[in-house]
Design a protein around this motif. Structure first.
Motif, PDB file in Angstrom:
ATOM      1  N   GLY A   1      35.219 -66.731 -20.685  1.00 23.91           N
ATOM      2  CA  GLY A   1      34.550 -66.215 -21.885  1.00 23.91           C
ATOM      3  C   GLY A   1      33.038 -66.308 -21.795  1.00 23.91           C
TER       4      GLY A   1
ATOM      5  N   LEU B   1      37.289 -62.490 -13.187  1.00 25.03           N
ATOM      6  CA  LEU B   1      38.692 -62.178 -13.461  1.00 25.03           C
ATOM      7  C   LEU B   1      39.687 -62.526 -12.347  1.00 25.03           C
TER       8      LEU B   1
ATOM      9  N   LEU C   1      43.087 -64.846 -12.750  1.00 23.84           N
ATOM     10  CA  LEU C   1      44.429 -64.437 -12.330  1.00 23.84           C
ATOM     11  C   LEU C   1      45.064 -65.516 -11.439  1.00 23.84           C
TER      12      LEU C   1
ATOM     13  N   LEU D   1      61.814 -60.702 -27.877  1.00 20.75           N
ATOM     14  CA  LEU D   1      60.472 -61.240 -27.682  1.00 20.75           C
ATOM     15  C   LEU D   1      59.687 -60.292 -26.775  1.00 20.75           C
TER      16      LEU D   1
ATOM     17  N   ASP E   1      48.820 -55.116 -23.840  1.00 18.86           N
ATOM     18  CA  ASP E   1      48.455 -56.519 -23.569  1.00 18.86           C
ATOM     19  C   ASP E   1      49.328 -57.076 -22.439  1.00 18.86           C
TER      20      ASP E   1
ATOM     21  N   HIS F   1      49.091 -60.393 -21.265  1.00 21.88           N
ATOM     22  CA  HIS F   1      49.177 -61.863 -21.277  1.00 21.88           C
ATOM     23  C   HIS F   1      50.593 -62.312 -21.600  1.00 21.88           C
ATOM     24  N   ASP F   2      51.178 -63.095 -20.709  1.00 23.46           N
ATOM     25  CA  ASP F   2      52.584 -63.457 -20.971  1.00 23.46           C
ATOM     26  C   ASP F   2      52.930 -64.922 -20.743  1.00 23.46           C
TER      27      ASP F   2
ATOM     28  N   LYS G   1      54.059 -66.341 -24.153  1.00 23.27           N
ATOM     29  CA  LYS G   1      55.352 -65.744 -24.524  1.00 23.27           C
ATOM     30  C   LYS G   1      56.481 -66.343 -23.697  1.00 23.27           C
TER      31      LYS G   1
ATOM     32  N   LEU H   1      47.333 -61.604 -26.980  1.00 27.29           N
ATOM     33  CA  LEU H   1      46.159 -62.476 -26.930  1.00 27.29           C
ATOM     34  C   LEU H   1      44.848 -61.750 -27.177  1.00 27.29           C
TER      35      LEU H   1
ATOM     36  N   ILE I   1      58.124 -63.095 -36.126  1.00 28.67           N
ATOM     37  CA  ILE I   1      57.261 -64.223 -35.772  1.00 28.67           C
ATOM     38  C   ILE I   1      56.164 -63.707 -34.853  1.00 28.67           C
ATOM     39  N   LEU I   2      54.919 -64.048 -35.186  1.00 30.65           N
ATOM     40  CA  LEU I   2      53.785 -63.600 -34.379  1.00 30.65           C
ATOM     41  C   LEU I   2      53.066 -64.800 -33.785  1.00 30.65           C
TER      42      LEU I   2
HETATM   43 CO1  B1M Z   1      42.763 -62.596 -20.392  1.00 33.19          CO
HETATM   44  N1  B1M Z   1      41.720 -62.694 -22.041  1.00 33.19           N
HETATM   45  N2  B1M Z   1      42.175 -60.768 -20.129  1.00 33.19           N
HETATM   46  N3  B1M Z   1      43.738 -62.708 -18.734  1.00 33.19           N
HETATM   47  N4  B1M Z   1      42.922 -64.443 -20.707  1.00 33.19           N
HETATM   48  C1  B1M Z   1      41.849 -63.897 -22.858  1.00 33.19           C
HETATM   49  C2  B1M Z   1      42.938 -63.742 -23.917  1.00 33.19           C
HETATM   50  C3  B1M Z   1      40.395 -64.041 -23.488  1.00 33.19           C
HETATM   51  C4  B1M Z   1      40.349 -64.782 -24.830  1.00 33.19           C
HETATM   52  C5  B1M Z   1      39.485 -64.708 -22.437  1.00 33.19           C
HETATM   53  C6  B1M Z   1      38.065 -64.895 -22.904  1.00 33.19           C
HETATM   54  O1  B1M Z   1      37.320 -63.959 -22.974  1.00 33.19           O
HETATM   55  N5  B1M Z   1      37.667 -66.106 -23.228  1.00 33.19           N
HETATM   56  C7  B1M Z   1      39.971 -62.527 -23.585  1.00 33.19           C
HETATM   57  C8  B1M Z   1      40.332 -61.797 -24.891  1.00 33.19           C
HETATM   58  C9  B1M Z   1      39.126 -61.448 -25.712  1.00 33.19           C
HETATM   59  C10 B1M Z   1      39.426 -60.584 -26.891  1.00 33.19           C
HETATM   60  O2  B1M Z   1      40.368 -59.884 -27.040  1.00 33.19           O
HETATM   61  N6  B1M Z   1      38.505 -60.656 -27.801  1.00 33.19           N
HETATM   62  C11 B1M Z   1      40.693 -61.928 -22.405  1.00 33.19           C
HETATM   63  C12 B1M Z   1      40.340 -60.701 -21.777  1.00 33.19           C
HETATM   64  C13 B1M Z   1      39.076 -60.058 -22.275  1.00 33.19           C
HETATM   65  C14 B1M Z   1      41.119 -60.124 -20.751  1.00 33.19           C
HETATM   66  C15 B1M Z   1      40.892 -58.743 -20.067  1.00 33.19           C
HETATM   67  C16 B1M Z   1      40.520 -57.604 -21.015  1.00 33.19           C
HETATM   68  C17 B1M Z   1      39.835 -58.946 -18.989  1.00 33.19           C
HETATM   69  C18 B1M Z   1      39.427 -57.686 -18.266  1.00 33.19           C
HETATM   70  O3  B1M Z   1      40.237 -56.983 -17.705  1.00 33.19           O
HETATM   71  N7  B1M Z   1      38.151 -57.452 -18.280  1.00 33.19           N
HETATM   72  C19 B1M Z   1      42.256 -58.519 -19.397  1.00 33.19           C
HETATM   73  C20 B1M Z   1      43.227 -57.850 -20.394  1.00 33.19           C
HETATM   74  C21 B1M Z   1      44.285 -57.083 -19.767  1.00 33.19           C
HETATM   75  C22 B1M Z   1      45.252 -56.559 -20.829  1.00 33.19           C
HETATM   76  O4  B1M Z   1      45.918 -57.334 -21.492  1.00 33.19           O
HETATM   77  N8  B1M Z   1      45.305 -55.259 -20.979  1.00 33.19           N
HETATM   78  C23 B1M Z   1      42.717 -59.932 -19.179  1.00 33.19           C
HETATM   79  C24 B1M Z   1      43.562 -60.333 -18.139  1.00 33.19           C
HETATM   80  C25 B1M Z   1      43.965 -61.631 -17.902  1.00 33.19           C
HETATM   81  C26 B1M Z   1      44.733 -62.084 -16.651  1.00 33.19           C
HETATM   82  C27 B1M Z   1      45.715 -61.033 -16.125  1.00 33.19           C
HETATM   83  C28 B1M Z   1      43.736 -62.393 -15.557  1.00 33.19           C
HETATM   84  C29 B1M Z   1      45.357 -63.435 -17.160  1.00 33.19           C
HETATM   85  C30 B1M Z   1      46.766 -63.264 -17.764  1.00 33.19           C
HETATM   86  C31 B1M Z   1      47.886 -63.541 -16.816  1.00 33.19           C
HETATM   87  C32 B1M Z   1      49.220 -63.578 -17.516  1.00 33.19           C
HETATM   88  O5  B1M Z   1      49.352 -63.896 -18.690  1.00 33.19           O
HETATM   89  N9  B1M Z   1      50.222 -63.252 -16.762  1.00 33.19           N
HETATM   90  C33 B1M Z   1      44.406 -63.799 -18.292  1.00 33.19           C
HETATM   91  C34 B1M Z   1      44.317 -65.113 -18.846  1.00 33.19           C
HETATM   92  C35 B1M Z   1      45.060 -66.210 -18.108  1.00 33.19           C
HETATM   93  C36 B1M Z   1      43.560 -65.403 -20.015  1.00 33.19           C
HETATM   94  C37 B1M Z   1      43.266 -66.776 -20.659  1.00 33.19           C
HETATM   95  C38 B1M Z   1      42.171 -67.425 -19.816  1.00 33.19           C
HETATM   96  C39 B1M Z   1      44.413 -67.753 -20.795  1.00 33.19           C
HETATM   97  C40 B1M Z   1      45.631 -67.211 -21.534  1.00 33.19           C
HETATM   98  C41 B1M Z   1      46.802 -68.140 -21.385  1.00 33.19           C
HETATM   99  O6  B1M Z   1      47.714 -67.906 -20.605  1.00 33.19           O
HETATM  100  N10 B1M Z   1      46.807 -69.266 -22.118  1.00 33.19           N
HETATM  101  C42 B1M Z   1      42.765 -66.321 -22.090  1.00 33.19           C
HETATM  102  C43 B1M Z   1      41.870 -67.308 -22.776  1.00 33.19           C
HETATM  103  C44 B1M Z   1      42.436 -67.801 -24.098  1.00 33.19           C
HETATM  104  O7  B1M Z   1      43.529 -67.563 -24.490  1.00 33.19           O
HETATM  105  N11 B1M Z   1      41.611 -68.456 -24.857  1.00 33.19           N
HETATM  106  C45 B1M Z   1      42.385 -64.903 -21.871  1.00 33.19           C
HETATM  107  C46 B1M Z   1      47.869 -70.248 -22.083  1.00 33.19           C
HETATM  108  C47 B1M Z   1      49.014 -69.800 -23.000  1.00 33.19           C
HETATM  109  C48 B1M Z   1      50.146 -70.816 -22.973  1.00 33.19           C
HETATM  110  O8  B1M Z   1      48.494 -69.717 -24.305  1.00 33.19           O
HETATM  111  O9  B1M Z   1      49.286 -67.331 -24.621  1.00 33.19           O
HETATM  112  O10 B1M Z   1      47.836 -68.466 -26.349  1.00 33.19           O
HETATM  113  P1  B1M Z   1      48.878 -68.541 -25.323  1.00 33.19           P
HETATM  114  O11 B1M Z   1      50.230 -69.110 -25.978  1.00 33.19           O
HETATM  115  C49 B1M Z   1      50.280 -70.224 -26.837  1.00 33.19           C
HETATM  116  C50 B1M Z   1      50.169 -69.859 -28.315  1.00 33.19           C
HETATM  117  O12 B1M Z   1      49.277 -68.813 -28.568  1.00 33.19           O
HETATM  118  C51 B1M Z   1      51.579 -69.591 -28.732  1.00 33.19           C
HETATM  119  O13 B1M Z   1      52.351 -70.468 -27.906  1.00 33.19           O
HETATM  120  C52 B1M Z   1      51.653 -70.797 -26.706  1.00 33.19           C
HETATM  121  C53 B1M Z   1      51.559 -72.311 -26.570  1.00 33.19           C
HETATM  122  O14 B1M Z   1      52.718 -72.988 -26.875  1.00 33.19           O
HETATM  123  N12 B1M Z   1      52.173 -68.251 -28.616  1.00 33.19           N
HETATM  124  C54 B1M Z   1      53.279 -67.912 -29.350  1.00 33.19           C
HETATM  125  C55 B1M Z   1      51.829 -67.199 -27.862  1.00 33.19           C
HETATM  126  N13 B1M Z   1      52.655 -66.176 -28.091  1.00 33.19           N
HETATM  127  C56 B1M Z   1      53.560 -66.587 -29.000  1.00 33.19           C
HETATM  128  C57 B1M Z   1      54.629 -65.923 -29.589  1.00 33.19           C
HETATM  129  C58 B1M Z   1      55.405 -66.623 -30.527  1.00 33.19           C
HETATM  130  C59 B1M Z   1      55.116 -67.937 -30.848  1.00 33.19           C
HETATM  131  C60 B1M Z   1      54.048 -68.604 -30.270  1.00 33.19           C
HETATM  132  O15 B1M Z   1      56.459 -66.091 -31.152  1.00 33.19           O
HETATM  133  C61 B1M Z   1      56.708 -64.718 -31.012  1.00 33.19           C
END
Ligand code: B1M
Length: 215
Positions: free
Chosen positions: A52, A58, A62, A92, A98, A100-101, A104, A147, A174-175
């Motif tokens: 961020g 990137l 990855l 789900l 998007d 990000h998985d 999920k 995400l 659920i979201l």
């Molecule tokens: Co991306 N990404 N990413 N990324 N990435 C974020 C989300 C971002 C916040 C990073 C940042 O800028 N600080 C930012 C979004 C900004 C915004 O929208 N304002 C971002 C960006 C910009 C992007 C790209 C656009 C970058 C680019 O291409 N220039 C691109 C998007 C592509 C697309 O989606 N079209 C991109 C790509 C990627 C990677 C492919 C490199 C990789 C994803 C790999 C993958 O998932 N297979 C990636 C990653 C790893 C991240 C960060 C660093 C980490 C996400 C993660 O896995 N967290 C992320 C930073 C962040 O989130 N702050 C970021 C760990 C995970 C366990 O957490 O998914 O939140 P999370 O899940 C949590 C809860 O949210 C909840 O439970 C989990 C914990 O128990 N939860 C649920 C989630 N889903 C749920 C559903 C439920 C219940 C709970 O019920 C249905």
């Protein structure tokens, strides 16, 4: 480095070599889920901050994601499972546009281990595919993850589509995902959706919500 710090660094640096050995060592004293929640997710948080603020590019994000996935896959067999089964079905998906998985897929693991049938559709799922699967599998609940800030808007559109098709009463939703806030879901989206819509901060809240919505 101490073990916990080393594991966290592996996520941040995307360093896979020796990952399994470190995880096995951690498993000697800690539960698999605690390792994920208290150590590995801390590492992902740092990755998000570095990315961020422009300090990480990137391709390295990855790599970190891949190490995270490998770690979760290694730990999954050690996670506690209930004997209960068939408590209900959730479809789900990560929403359209998007990719990000990781979150999920954690939700999938936690719910599956706790007796729910999870139909995990994967990433970039259009609402039509989600609804088709919900119907086919007679889902009790629809779960959407996303995400990106853009995804929060798509979730809203998806709920509107459910309203329009007259399906809101059939499907509590659920979201979850980092760009959502509780207020956005439980106030703004709650106002527009004609069924139940709930926010899950993490996978465990997802489980509690499933128990509350279905049980
Ligand atoms: Co991306 N990404 N990413 N990324 N990435 C974020 C989300 C971002 C916040 C990073 C940042 O800028 N600080 C930012 C979004 C900004 C915004 O929208 N304002 C971002 C960006 C910009 C992007 C790209 C656009 C970058 C680019 O291409 N220039 C691109 C998007 C592509 C697309 O989606 N079209 C991109 C790509 C990627 C990677 C492919 C490199 C990789 C994803 C790999 C993958 O998932 N297979 C990636 C990653 C790893 C991240 C960060 C660093 C980490 C996400 C993660 O896995 N967290 C992320 C930073 C962040 O989130 N702050 C970021 C760990 C995970 C366990 O957490 O998914 O939140 P999370 O899940 C949590 C809860 O949210 C909840 O439970 C989990 C914990 O128990 N939860 C649920 C989630 N889903 C749920 C559903 C439920 C219940 C709970 O019920 C249905």
């Amino acid at each position: 480095l101490p073990l916990e710090e080393r594991l966290k660094r592996r996520i941040i640096d995307g360093e896979r070599n020796g990952l399994e050995a470190d995880l096995d060592e951690a498993l000697e004293t800690r539960k698999a889920l605690d390792i994920v929640n208290d150590t590995l997710l801390d590492g992902m948080k740092v990755v998000g901050e570095l990315f961020g603020s422009g300090q990480m590019q990137l391709p390295f994000v990855l790599q970190s994601a891949e190490v995270m996935k490998a770690a979760v896959a290694h730990l999954e067999p050690y996670m506690e499972k209930t004997d209960e089964a068939g408590k209900g079905t959730i479809v789900l998906a990560t929403v359209r546009g998007d990719v990000h998985d990781i979150g999920k897929n954690l939700v999938d693991i936690i719910l599956s281990n706790n007796g729910y049938n999870v139909v995990n559709l994967g990433i970039k799922q259009p609402v039509s595919a989600i609804l088709e699967a919900a119907e086919e599998h007679r889902a009790d609940v629809i779960g959407m993850s996303g995400l990106l800030v853009k995804s929060t808007v798509i979730m809203k559109e998806n709920l509107e589509e459910l309203n329009q098709r007259g399906l809101a009463a059939d499907y509590p939703v659920i979201l979850g995902g980092a760009a959502l806030t509780r207020a956005y879901v439980e106030q703004d989206l709650h106002e527009i959706y004609q069924g139940e819509v709930r926010y899950a901060r993490d996978a465990f809240e997802g489980l509690r919500l499933m128990d509350a919505l279905i049980g």
